[in-house]
Design a protein around this motif. Structure first.
Motif, PDB file in Angstrom:
ATOM      1  N   TYR A   1       0.929  -1.268   0.000  1.00 28.17           N
ATOM      2  CA  TYR A   1      -0.027   0.029   0.100  1.00 28.17           C
ATOM      3  C   TYR A   1       0.930   1.268  -0.012  1.00 28.17           C
ATOM      4  O   TYR A   1       0.721   2.178  -0.880  1.00 28.17           O
ATOM      5  N   CYS A   2       1.785   1.458   1.068  1.00 29.08           N
ATOM      6  CA  CYS A   2       2.362   2.408   1.036  1.00 29.08           C
ATOM      7  C   CYS A   2       4.009   2.554   0.521  1.00 29.08           C
ATOM      8  O   CYS A   2       4.670   3.505   0.313  1.00 29.08           O
TER       9      CYS A   2
ATOM     10  N   CYS B   1       0.021   0.202   7.807  1.00 29.80           N
ATOM     11  CA  CYS B   1      -1.011   0.272   6.767  1.00 29.80           C
ATOM     12  C   CYS B   1      -2.155  -0.840   7.386  1.00 29.80           C
ATOM     13  O   CYS B   1      -3.326  -0.551   7.262  1.00 29.80           O
TER      14      CYS B   1
ATOM     15  N   TRP C   1      -8.468   4.323   0.021  1.00 32.18           N
ATOM     16  CA  TRP C   1      -7.858   3.019  -0.618  1.00 32.18           C
ATOM     17  C   TRP C   1      -8.631   2.663  -1.644  1.00 32.18           C
ATOM     18  O   TRP C   1      -7.875   2.512  -2.757  1.00 32.18           O
TER      19      TRP C   1
ATOM     20  N   THR D   1      -3.117  -5.947  -1.511  1.00 34.03           N
ATOM     21  CA  THR D   1      -3.386  -5.373   0.004  1.00 34.03           C
ATOM     22  C   THR D   1      -4.059  -6.141   0.930  1.00 34.03           C
ATOM     23  O   THR D   1      -3.651  -6.414   1.962  1.00 34.03           O
TER      24      THR D   1
END
Ligand SMILES: [Zn+2]
Ligand SMILES: [Zn+2]
Length: 235
Positions: free
Chosen positions: A5-6, A32, A97, A112
């Protein structure tokens, strides 16, 4: 290994299996992972898992508690034993998201929630998993079906049993009343014999009014599967 995600690196010792397979990054960093809120079971509607206030609860003869939305659905689809489940709350973090994954179309985010999706075959052991299909227009626009893509990256087997027969503009642009009045947008795209006497789990990304899933379920129900349950990432 990077957080999917990040994109920050995740420091951990890889197992031999992970080293050998050089698996694609389908992991969330600790920070996350705690952004998203799992749905609790308490004080929830037994039909759609909506959280209920005490005053809203209405028990029926079956000892189950349903929200007013589900009571409406029961009236419209009296023979369908509806039961929907989700992993997460559709809160601000989840909306952010979705904005990146679905609307901007960042396909890297498909992994994710791999850990959660991988738990699904255990929860529904003898079910066939069917993602809600996109229209051809939407598929061309986004480039991928957001549900199929998540299952694929997670290594979960699925089959598209339905296709969209008509293109509707994005749900979000319609009022609730308009969405509820929409005609059946799905048709079976496999031999009906293939789903006869099967258990099917319909999977969508978000549960909003439920209309999409009810349309899909009623389309499948004509062909006598033994059970249809529904699932979404968030609600
Ligand atoms: Zn992260
Ligand atoms: Zn409900």
């Amino acid at each position: 290994m990077k957080c999917c995600y990040c994109q920050k690196p995740i420091i951990k010792n890889l197992t031999i299996k992970e080293l050998v397979q050089q698996k694609k990054s389908v992991e969330l960093c600790w920070e996350c992972a705690k952004l998203f809120t799992p749905l609790s079971i308490e004080n929830r509607c037994d039909g759609c898992q909506k959280s209920l206030l005490k005053s809203e609860s209405k028990s029926t003869h079956s000892q189950k508690t349903f929200c007013t939305d589900c009571l409406y659905w029961q009236e419209r689809y009296p023979t369908y034993d509806f039961c929907h489940q989700s992993f997460f709350k559709y809160d601000e973090a989840m909306q952010t998201w979705f904005q990146q994954y679905k609307f901007i179309g960042d396909i890297r985010l498909a992994g994710t929630f791999a850990k959660q999706w991988q738990s699904l075959p255990k929860r529904f052991p003898d079910y066939r998993f069917c993602p809600i299909p996109l229209s051809n227009e939407r598929l061309a626009q986004r480039g991928f079906n957001q549900v199929s893509q998540m299952l694929k990256v997670s290594g979960v087997t699925f089959q598209l049993l339905l296709k969209r027969v008509k293109h509707h503009s994005a749900q979000a642009q319609h009022s609730r009343a308009k969405r509820l009045a929409m005609p059946q947008p799905f048709a079976l795209c496999v031999d009906p014999e293939q789903i006869k006497q099967c258990k099917i789990l319909l999977i969508d990304d978000v549960y909003t009014t439920g209309q999409t899933l009810f349309h899909a379920a009623s389309c499948l129900a004509e062909h006598q599967p033994t059970k249809i349950r529904t699932f979404s990432l968030a609600r």
